[in-house]
Design an enzyme around this catalytic site. Structure first.
Site, PDB file in Angstrom:
ATOM      1  N   CYS A 104       0.897  -1.159   0.000  1.00 19.57           N
ATOM      2  CA  CYS A 104       0.000   0.000   0.000  1.00 19.57           C
ATOM      3  C   CYS A 104       0.928   1.200   0.000  1.00 19.57           C
ATOM      4  O   CYS A 104       1.542   1.490   1.025  1.00 19.57           O
ATOM      5  CB  CYS A 104      -0.927   0.033   1.213  1.00 19.57           C
ATOM      6  SG  CYS A 104      -1.874   1.575   1.258  1.00 19.57           S
ATOM      7  N   CYS A 107      -0.550   4.146   2.466  1.00 19.47           N
ATOM      8  CA  CYS A 107      -0.592   4.001   3.926  1.00 19.47           C
ATOM      9  C   CYS A 107      -0.325   2.547   4.288  1.00 19.47           C
ATOM     10  O   CYS A 107       0.816   2.105   4.211  1.00 19.47           O
ATOM     11  CB  CYS A 107      -1.910   4.515   4.499  1.00 19.47           C
ATOM     12  SG  CYS A 107      -3.379   4.003   3.566  1.00 19.47           S
ATOM     13  N   SER A 108      -1.341   1.805   4.660  1.00 18.75           N
ATOM     14  CA  SER A 108      -1.082   0.454   5.154  1.00 18.75           C
ATOM     15  C   SER A 108      -2.216  -0.509   4.844  1.00 18.75           C
ATOM     16  O   SER A 108      -2.403  -1.476   5.566  1.00 18.75           O
ATOM     17  CB  SER A 108      -0.861   0.517   6.669  1.00 18.75           C
ATOM     18  OG  SER A 108      -2.002   1.100   7.280  1.00 18.75           O
ATOM     19  N   CYS A 109      -2.978  -0.253   3.783  1.00 16.38           N
ATOM     20  CA  CYS A 109      -4.093  -1.141   3.448  1.00 16.38           C
ATOM     21  C   CYS A 109      -3.570  -2.559   3.219  1.00 16.38           C
ATOM     22  O   CYS A 109      -2.573  -2.761   2.541  1.00 16.38           O
ATOM     23  CB  CYS A 109      -4.824  -0.634   2.210  1.00 16.38           C
ATOM     24  SG  CYS A 109      -5.468   1.031   2.444  1.00 16.38           S
TER      25      CYS A 109
HETATM   26 FE    FE Z   1      -3.396   1.976   2.911  1.00 14.25          FE
END
Ligand code: FE
Length: 200
Positions: A104, A107-109
């Site tokens: 991602c 961000c951090s998906c």
């Molecule tokens: Fe994300």
């Protein structure tokens, strides 16, 4: 991998979480039991073992695999692991010609519903940047050495679209059951930063 900057959480994150939790409880928006259920769900019930079951099933059931690649969300839901509402899951198959890598960049998906909590490095800025700039170098740091003619495809996750890698089934696994096969499948193999090793 030791050269990666595994960025540590901000020192005040825990305090902020506690403050938010206190406010939400005070306003009656959440209760302790509900929070505990959610935390327990992601810490103990949802984890890479779910993704590993999906992979092992795909290795042994061609119809399931075809459906899985065509519609990841619906097919994973078939075996009782629905994701979050509004989140689509796409499954990308590694072959002799193509290696898939999930990131991602924003961000951090992450595919929580099949892999549980993301590893710290997945959320780190160096991983997110390098997956795009130098995926082969990144993979080598993870111990994945690809032949030059293998194409690397990088899949950028979003809040609406998550990805799971279907790794290649290793040699020496003929006749193994779904449960036995699932024991071989690692979290990293389903992110694309690993491959599934043959049984010892
Ligand atoms: Fe994300």
């Amino acid at each position: 991998m030791s050269e990666h900057d595994h960025s540590a959480p901000l020192p005040d994150v825990e305090l902020r979480v506690r403050a938010l939790e206190a406010v939400l409880k005070e306003k009656g928006l959440v209760d302790e039991a509900t929070l505990d259920t959610v935390i327990d769900h992601y810490e103990n019930k949802v984890g890479p073992h779910i993704g590993a079951q999906v992979v092992a099933r795909a290795w042994t059931d061609p119809d399931f695999k075809a459906r899985l690649l065509a519609d990841g969300s619906a097919t994973i839901a078939e075996i009782g692991h629905a994701g979050l509402e509004g989140t689509h899951m796409a499954v990308k198959e590694n072959t002799a010609q193509v290696h898939n890598l999930v990131v991602c960049t924003l961000c951090s998906c992450y595919p929580w519903s099949t892999l549980g909590l993301p590893p710290t490095w997945y959320k780190s800025a160096p991983y997110r940047a390098r997956a795009v700039r130098d995926p082969r170098g990144l993979l080598e740091d993870f111990g994945v050495k690809l032949d030059d003619d293998v194409e690397v495809r990088v899949w950028d996750s979003t809040a609406e679209q998550r990805y799971l890698v279907l790794p290649a089934r290793p040699d020496g696994t003929d006749g193994m059951s779904v449960d036995e096969l699932s024991e071989l499948v690692t979290r990293d193999a389903m992110i694309g930063t690993g491959i599934v090793a043959p049984p010892a």
